[in-house]
Design a protein around this motif. Structure first.
Motif, PDB file in Angstrom:
ATOM      1  N   GLY A 163       0.816  -1.212   0.000  1.00 26.60           N
ATOM      2  CA  GLY A 163       0.000   0.000   0.000  1.00 26.60           C
ATOM      3  C   GLY A 163       0.847   1.257   0.000  1.00 26.60           C
ATOM      4  O   GLY A 163       0.514   2.257  -0.644  1.00 26.60           O
ATOM      5  N   LYS A 164       1.988   1.225   0.702  1.00 25.78           N
ATOM      6  CA  LYS A 164       2.883   2.383   0.767  1.00 25.78           C
ATOM      7  C   LYS A 164       3.474   2.693  -0.602  1.00 25.78           C
ATOM      8  O   LYS A 164       3.554   3.856  -1.012  1.00 25.78           O
ATOM      9  CB  LYS A 164       3.993   2.102   1.780  1.00 25.78           C
ATOM     10  N   ASP A 165       3.888   1.618  -1.320  1.00 24.74           N
ATOM     11  CA  ASP A 165       4.434   1.823  -2.672  1.00 24.74           C
ATOM     12  C   ASP A 165       3.356   2.312  -3.625  1.00 24.74           C
ATOM     13  O   ASP A 165       3.628   3.127  -4.512  1.00 24.74           O
ATOM     14  CB  ASP A 165       5.039   0.514  -3.188  1.00 24.74           C
ATOM     15  N   ARG A 166       2.121   1.823  -3.437  1.00 28.18           N
ATOM     16  CA  ARG A 166       1.035   2.214  -4.337  1.00 28.18           C
ATOM     17  C   ARG A 166       0.729   3.711  -4.216  1.00 28.18           C
ATOM     18  O   ARG A 166       0.378   4.369  -5.194  1.00 28.18           O
ATOM     19  CB  ARG A 166      -0.208   1.385  -4.036  1.00 28.18           C
ATOM     20  N   GLU A 167       0.853   4.263  -2.997  1.00 23.99           N
ATOM     21  CA  GLU A 167       0.588   5.690  -2.793  1.00 23.99           C
ATOM     22  C   GLU A 167       1.575   6.570  -3.563  1.00 23.99           C
ATOM     23  O   GLU A 167       1.230   7.669  -3.991  1.00 23.99           O
ATOM     24  CB  GLU A 167       0.672   6.018  -1.298  1.00 23.99           C
ATOM     25  N   ARG A 168       2.794   6.088  -3.755  1.00 22.78           N
ATOM     26  CA  ARG A 168       3.827   6.893  -4.430  1.00 22.78           C
ATOM     27  C   ARG A 168       4.070   6.449  -5.875  1.00 22.78           C
ATOM     28  O   ARG A 168       5.010   6.913  -6.514  1.00 22.78           O
ATOM     29  CB  ARG A 168       5.138   6.804  -3.649  1.00 22.78           C
ATOM     30  N   ASP A 172      -4.995  -1.131  -8.256  1.00 24.83           N
ATOM     31  CA  ASP A 172      -5.222  -2.005  -7.098  1.00 24.83           C
ATOM     32  C   ASP A 172      -4.160  -3.095  -7.153  1.00 24.83           C
ATOM     33  O   ASP A 172      -3.897  -3.662  -8.221  1.00 24.83           O
ATOM     34  CB  ASP A 172      -6.615  -2.646  -7.140  1.00 24.83           C
ATOM     35  N   TYR A 177      10.030   7.827  -9.105  1.00 22.83           N
ATOM     36  CA  TYR A 177       9.863   6.840  -8.038  1.00 22.83           C
ATOM     37  C   TYR A 177       9.822   5.438  -8.639  1.00 22.83           C
ATOM     38  O   TYR A 177       9.088   5.167  -9.589  1.00 22.83           O
ATOM     39  CB  TYR A 177       8.569   7.077  -7.252  1.00 22.83           C
ATOM     40  N   GLU A 183       4.535   9.121  -8.655  1.00 27.65           N
ATOM     41  CA  GLU A 183       5.477  10.218  -8.447  1.00 27.65           C
ATOM     42  C   GLU A 183       6.620  10.130  -9.460  1.00 27.65           C
ATOM     43  O   GLU A 183       7.021   9.045  -9.867  1.00 27.65           O
ATOM     44  CB  GLU A 183       6.052  10.176  -7.030  1.00 27.65           C
ATOM     45  N   TYR A 237      -6.632   4.095 -12.166  1.00 28.55           N
ATOM     46  CA  TYR A 237      -6.660   3.566 -10.798  1.00 28.55           C
ATOM     47  C   TYR A 237      -5.802   2.303 -10.741  1.00 28.55           C
ATOM     48  O   TYR A 237      -5.716   1.560 -11.729  1.00 28.55           O
ATOM     49  CB  TYR A 237      -8.086   3.228 -10.356  1.00 28.55           C
TER      50      TYR A 237
END
Length: 462
Positions: A397-402, A442, A408, A405, A440
């Motif tokens: 989830g942390k990687d998905r948020e960035r 997932d 990244y 960018e 999006y």
């Protein structure tokens, strides 16, 4: 004549926020002080006018009271004593009659003043003009007869009104001079002034503290401006460098193509192998330069988009055919679940659409070590929905948020062998946004990833 040097003008232009803060720091307290002084002065004037009117009224009433009894000194003296004892504000009261060119006191609150002859100018003016005359004094004498002769001054302020007394026939018979204390009103005014000064000081302190605190905000604004300038310089450099690199890279790729296809003679063995490695590296370098150019164009709003109706179904088919060989080489299967009914066209830039599909499907193949990549295409109301589903390494989830960018890249054991710049997905998202679409993601780590792209249908815009 120059008021400021060139360096000073440059500083004022460059550090406008600091200059603005300093000006505010000076102007706001000055404005508050001037406003307070103006209000206090106006209040004092209003109070003085009211007190003067009060003195005129008291003098007029007394004149009316004694106009027909001016020869009865004891009766007039009793009037004077009763009036002065009834009001603390009436400090002195004299009745004077002409004595040649001067005036003689015949009745007074101060017994020592009775019989005094005075040539005080204000008495003469009031007698000659037939009108009342008023003035302020700080003389501590009870009788007004000594105003012109004694210089003793106290801290208390008085209003003195001198009026001619006329008998019933309208003839002048005497002068009445009344001295009214303004102590009560002056004390109240002083209290109000002290309170105003206290409020003024508190206000100035608050303003100064506020401006000092907000200086940090100006520092942040200056820092932000500096960062914007540095960012603009970076963008300009990237744009220039990318353009300059493009030409020699194209030349290198051209010569490598001629060498590997034996146009300069047979090339075999280790030499051919090394040339193919160089060719791969030059291709990666060309892709990096192209990505940098796209980033620069997008950020500067110079990326040209030719939006028109286009066949999305055919575009997906072509990209899958293009990438299918790469997937088979990696031991993967790529499938496309085509819609059963004719699919409507979408509004997009065909070249940018192909770039988006190649990037997303290519990423799914690159990050899938085993299994499959599946592409679906369906219509969702006024949007076309493309889904790319893989059985790859997934992400947290942390990687998905960035994920979107710039620069990244997910760093772990599975991704170390995958080449890339970290710009592809950022460019992809921006291209989709410019085509009025949405994207999006997932993902479940070590299970797979599903990317959903929504693009507007052409018929929905009619």
């Amino acid at each position: 004549m120059r008021l400021f040097s060139g360096d000073t003008n440059l500083f004022l232009r460059k550090y406008f926020q600091v200059t603005y803060a300093v000006i505010l720091l000076l102007l706001i307290p000055i404005a508050v002080v001037l406003n307070s002084v103006f209000l206090i002065q106006n209040s004092q004037k209003v109070i003085d006018v009211e007190l003067e009117r009060k003195a005129y009224l008291a003098t007029s009433l007394f004149s009316s009271l004694v106009q027909d009894d001016i020869d009865q000194l004891q009766k007039v003296q009793s009037y004077v004593d009763r009036i002065t004892s009834a009001s603390d504000e009436i400090y002195g009261l004299d009745v004077l009659v002409p004595n040649g060119e001067d005036f003689r006191v015949i009745v007074s609150v101060d017994p020592s003043a009775v019989g005094t002859v005075t040539s005080f100018l204000n008495y003469t003016i009031a007698w000659k003009t037939h009108e009342s005359i008023a003035y302020t004094t700080q003389s501590s004498g009870i009788s007004t007869a000594f105003e012109g002769t004694k210089a003793d001054r106290g801290s208390e302020r008085f209003w003195v009104v001198t009026s001619p007394v006329k008998d019933s026939a309208g003839e002048k018979v005497a002068l009445v001079s009344m001295k009214i204390s303004s102590k009560i009103i002056d004390d109240l005014t002083e209290q109000n002034i002290n309170r105003s000064v206290l409020v003024l000081v508190i206000t100035i302190v608050i303003i100064v503290l506020l401006l000092i605190t907000n200086t940090r905000l100006f520092e942040y604004a200056m820092l932000f401006r500096k960062l914007k300038e540095v960012d603009q310089m970076k963008d300009d450099f990237i744009s220039m460098a990318s353009h300059e690199l493009r030409t020699p890279i194209t030349g290198i790729q051209g010569y490598l193509q001629m060498l590997t296809t034996n146009q300069f003679g047979p090339v075999e063995g280790v030499v051919l192998e090394k040339l193919l490695l160089i060719q791969t590296a030059s291709k990666q370098l060309a892709e990096l330069v192209e990505d940098l150019l796209n980033v620069s164009r997008i950020e500067q709003g110079r990326l040209k988009m030719s939006i028109a109706p286009h066949d999305l179904l055919a575009a997906v088919r072509n990209v899958i055919i293009q990438l299918e060989a790469q997937a088979k080489a990696d031991g993967l299967t790529v499938s496309f679940e085509e819609p059963k009914k004719p699919f409507p066209e979408i509004l997009c830039d065909p070249d940018r659409l192909r770039q988006v599909l190649v990037n997303l499907i290519g990423n799914a193949i690159k990050y899938t070590l085993k299994g499959s990549v599946r592409v679906t295409l369906v219509q969702k109301e006024h949007m076309a929905e493309v889904k790319i589903i893989d059985t790859g390494i997934g992400m947290s989830g942390k990687d998905r948020e960035r994920l979107f960018e710039k620069f990244y890249r997910i760093q772990n054991r599975e991704t170390n062998s995958v080449t890339g710049t970290g710009l592809g997905l950022w460019i992809t998202k921006e291209l989709i946004r410019l085509m009025k679409g949405e994207i999006y993601v997932d993902s479940i780590e070590r299970v797979g990833t599903q990317v959903t792209v929504l693009l507007p249908l052409a018929e929905s815009k009619k």
